[in-house]
Motif scaffolding. Sequence first.
Motif, PDB file in Angstrom:
ATOM      1  N   ALA A  83      -9.478  28.049  16.594  1.00  0.00           N
ATOM      2  CA  ALA A  83     -10.631  27.704  17.431  1.00  0.00           C
ATOM      3  C   ALA A  83     -10.709  26.199  17.652  1.00  0.00           C
ATOM      4  O   ALA A  83     -10.977  25.728  18.769  1.00  0.00           O
ATOM      5  CB  ALA A  83     -11.914  28.222  16.799  1.00  0.00           C
ATOM      6  N   HIS A  84     -10.480  25.434  16.600  1.00  0.00           N
ATOM      7  CA  HIS A  84     -10.518  23.972  16.715  1.00  0.00           C
ATOM      8  C   HIS A  84      -9.399  23.478  17.630  1.00  0.00           C
ATOM      9  O   HIS A  84      -9.635  22.660  18.534  1.00  0.00           O
ATOM     10  CB  HIS A  84     -10.377  23.344  15.335  1.00  0.00           C
ATOM     11  CG  HIS A  84     -10.382  21.848  15.345  1.00  0.00           C
ATOM     12  ND1 HIS A  84     -11.546  21.109  15.279  1.00  0.00           N
ATOM     13  CD2 HIS A  84      -9.368  20.938  15.429  1.00  0.00           C
ATOM     14  CE1 HIS A  84     -11.248  19.819  15.316  1.00  0.00           C
ATOM     15  NE2 HIS A  84      -9.925  19.691  15.404  1.00  0.00           N
ATOM     16  N   ALA A  85      -8.183  23.961  17.418  1.00  0.00           N
ATOM     17  CA  ALA A  85      -7.055  23.523  18.236  1.00  0.00           C
ATOM     18  C   ALA A  85      -7.259  23.903  19.701  1.00  0.00           C
ATOM     19  O   ALA A  85      -6.925  23.113  20.600  1.00  0.00           O
ATOM     20  CB  ALA A  85      -5.758  24.137  17.706  1.00  0.00           C
ATOM     21  N   ALA A  86      -7.809  25.083  19.951  1.00  0.00           N
ATOM     22  CA  ALA A  86      -8.049  25.500  21.338  1.00  0.00           C
ATOM     23  C   ALA A  86      -8.967  24.527  22.052  1.00  0.00           C
ATOM     24  O   ALA A  86      -8.734  24.163  23.222  1.00  0.00           O
ATOM     25  CB  ALA A  86      -8.645  26.911  21.359  1.00  0.00           C
ATOM     26  N   GLY A  96      -9.634  20.202  25.878  1.00  0.00           N
ATOM     27  CA  GLY A  96     -10.162  18.882  26.197  1.00  0.00           C
ATOM     28  C   GLY A  96      -9.103  17.938  26.733  1.00  0.00           C
ATOM     29  O   GLY A  96      -9.409  16.991  27.474  1.00  0.00           O
ATOM     30  N   GLU A  97      -7.845  18.188  26.372  1.00  0.00           N
ATOM     31  CA  GLU A  97      -6.736  17.366  26.860  1.00  0.00           C
ATOM     32  C   GLU A  97      -6.196  17.845  28.204  1.00  0.00           C
ATOM     33  O   GLU A  97      -5.295  17.221  28.769  1.00  0.00           O
ATOM     34  CB  GLU A  97      -5.604  17.375  25.832  1.00  0.00           C
ATOM     35  CG  GLU A  97      -5.976  16.732  24.503  1.00  0.00           C
ATOM     36  CD  GLU A  97      -4.937  16.952  23.433  1.00  0.00           C
ATOM     37  OE1 GLU A  97      -5.026  16.291  22.383  1.00  0.00           O
ATOM     38  OE2 GLU A  97      -4.031  17.789  23.628  1.00  0.00           O
ATOM     39  N   GLY A  98      -6.722  18.971  28.679  1.00  0.00           N
ATOM     40  CA  GLY A  98      -6.274  19.502  29.965  1.00  0.00           C
ATOM     41  C   GLY A  98      -5.209  20.574  29.877  1.00  0.00           C
ATOM     42  O   GLY A  98      -4.682  21.002  30.912  1.00  0.00           O
ATOM     43  N   GLY A 117       1.143  24.716  28.087  1.00  0.00           N
ATOM     44  CA  GLY A 117       0.139  24.568  27.033  1.00  0.00           C
ATOM     45  C   GLY A 117       0.813  24.449  25.691  1.00  0.00           C
ATOM     46  O   GLY A 117       1.753  23.687  25.525  1.00  0.00           O
ATOM     47  N   TRP A 118       0.332  25.273  24.728  1.00  0.00           N
ATOM     48  CA  TRP A 118       0.837  25.193  23.365  1.00  0.00           C
ATOM     49  C   TRP A 118       1.032  26.588  22.793  1.00  0.00           C
ATOM     50  O   TRP A 118       0.291  27.516  23.111  1.00  0.00           O
ATOM     51  CB  TRP A 118      -0.130  24.390  22.486  1.00  0.00           C
ATOM     52  CG  TRP A 118      -0.179  22.955  22.909  1.00  0.00           C
ATOM     53  CD1 TRP A 118      -1.027  22.399  23.826  1.00  0.00           C
ATOM     54  CD2 TRP A 118       0.705  21.913  22.486  1.00  0.00           C
ATOM     55  NE1 TRP A 118      -0.730  21.067  23.997  1.00  0.00           N
ATOM     56  CE2 TRP A 118       0.322  20.738  23.176  1.00  0.00           C
ATOM     57  CE3 TRP A 118       1.768  21.849  21.587  1.00  0.00           C
ATOM     58  CZ2 TRP A 118       0.978  19.527  22.996  1.00  0.00           C
ATOM     59  CZ3 TRP A 118       2.415  20.638  21.395  1.00  0.00           C
ATOM     60  CH2 TRP A 118       2.021  19.494  22.095  1.00  0.00           C
ATOM     61  N   ASP A 178      -6.005  32.078  28.250  1.00  0.00           N
ATOM     62  CA  ASP A 178      -6.244  31.127  29.334  1.00  0.00           C
ATOM     63  C   ASP A 178      -7.371  30.201  28.877  1.00  0.00           C
ATOM     64  O   ASP A 178      -8.523  30.617  28.770  1.00  0.00           O
ATOM     65  CB  ASP A 178      -6.641  31.884  30.599  1.00  0.00           C
ATOM     66  CG  ASP A 178      -6.882  30.963  31.792  1.00  0.00           C
ATOM     67  OD1 ASP A 178      -7.034  29.741  31.599  1.00  0.00           O
ATOM     68  OD2 ASP A 178      -6.950  31.480  32.922  1.00  0.00           O
ATOM     69  N   LEU A 179      -7.044  28.951  28.588  1.00  0.00           N
ATOM     70  CA  LEU A 179      -8.050  28.041  28.033  1.00  0.00           C
ATOM     71  C   LEU A 179      -9.161  27.733  29.025  1.00  0.00           C
ATOM     72  O   LEU A 179     -10.265  27.351  28.619  1.00  0.00           O
ATOM     73  CB  LEU A 179      -7.372  26.745  27.570  1.00  0.00           C
ATOM     74  CG  LEU A 179      -6.494  26.896  26.318  1.00  0.00           C
ATOM     75  CD1 LEU A 179      -5.774  25.590  26.020  1.00  0.00           C
ATOM     76  CD2 LEU A 179      -7.327  27.330  25.115  1.00  0.00           C
TER      77      LEU A 179
END
Length: 326
Positions: A230-233, A238-240, A208-209, A107-108
């Motif tokens: 970690a970077h992609a998360a 940040g994009e929602g 999401g992704w 869950d982001l």
Amino acid sequence: MTAVDLLRAHARSSSAFLAYNQDTEHFQTPGIDGLIAYRPAGRRHLVQLTGPCAAEADQAALTAAFRAFAAGQGRRITAVQLGKEEAAACAELGYAVNQLGASFSIDLGQFTLRGGKLAETRNRLSQARRAGVQVTEESTMDSELALTLTAIDQEWLCAKGRAVKQLGFMVGERGGRGAAHRRLFVARAAERIVAYISFSPVYGPRPGWLYDLTRRHPAAPTGAIESVIAHAAEVFRGEGAEWLHLGFTPFVQLHPEHRIPGAHNKILDGVMRRIAGRERWLYSARTQERFKTKWAPHLVEPEYLAFEHGLSLGAGYRLLRLIGAL
């Protein structure tokens, strides 16, 4: 509606976009906006991926039409990566249904690298930073990048050896018709790409992704893959985006409480429990499970395997051939 439109409108599984892999076929029937993703397996079997992708009111009719389609060809259906409700629906139709494994999701909105459960992940990220690993998203695929990634693919396969199999049909792909919808992140060290991850879009109740394809050069610094995730998360958050799905792993989290009453096959359960935990036999399930659980996923869901007309040796053999386990 196109297949992608149907996935956007009706998909529920985090793995549903894998239905858009190049060689996967789509069954549709007049009067229903929906599809069932499948691949033929030999002359007598069809392997279905996830449950029917349609409005809830249409799912039973779409399934019935697909069963008639299979029966008309003299084929039996094996369904993989079913959610619990989909598995229960198959059980009501007389399928033999067993848990196949589990999917793991972050869950982001709650994602953090703090806490004791993330200690190993933080340590590997620190090692990657000290090694100079940098992560970027690649928005275009030119010929040079494609050749570089293909070389990494080949090195990855060579390093893994003959015993490790890829779960074809149930993992993503770098090219194909879905390429324009996926996102690619790469890790560089000393200005050379050493690892990459492709992410597919996820629709439905947990959008999401999906982390669907990963490759790492054997000489990549420790923590390169963790750095990409970690970077992609952070980019996705940040994009929602709401969720980052780490995907399905077979033969893990096989708990009695996940069984579907009345449909459970004891012989199949025994076979899968023997497979579980045996590294490099069919699939390194425990390695994948350890990798995913060290991200402290917020959701772990059982996924199921269902055999129309009951379990048969032929159906099991064809399934293993299709996914690349034999």
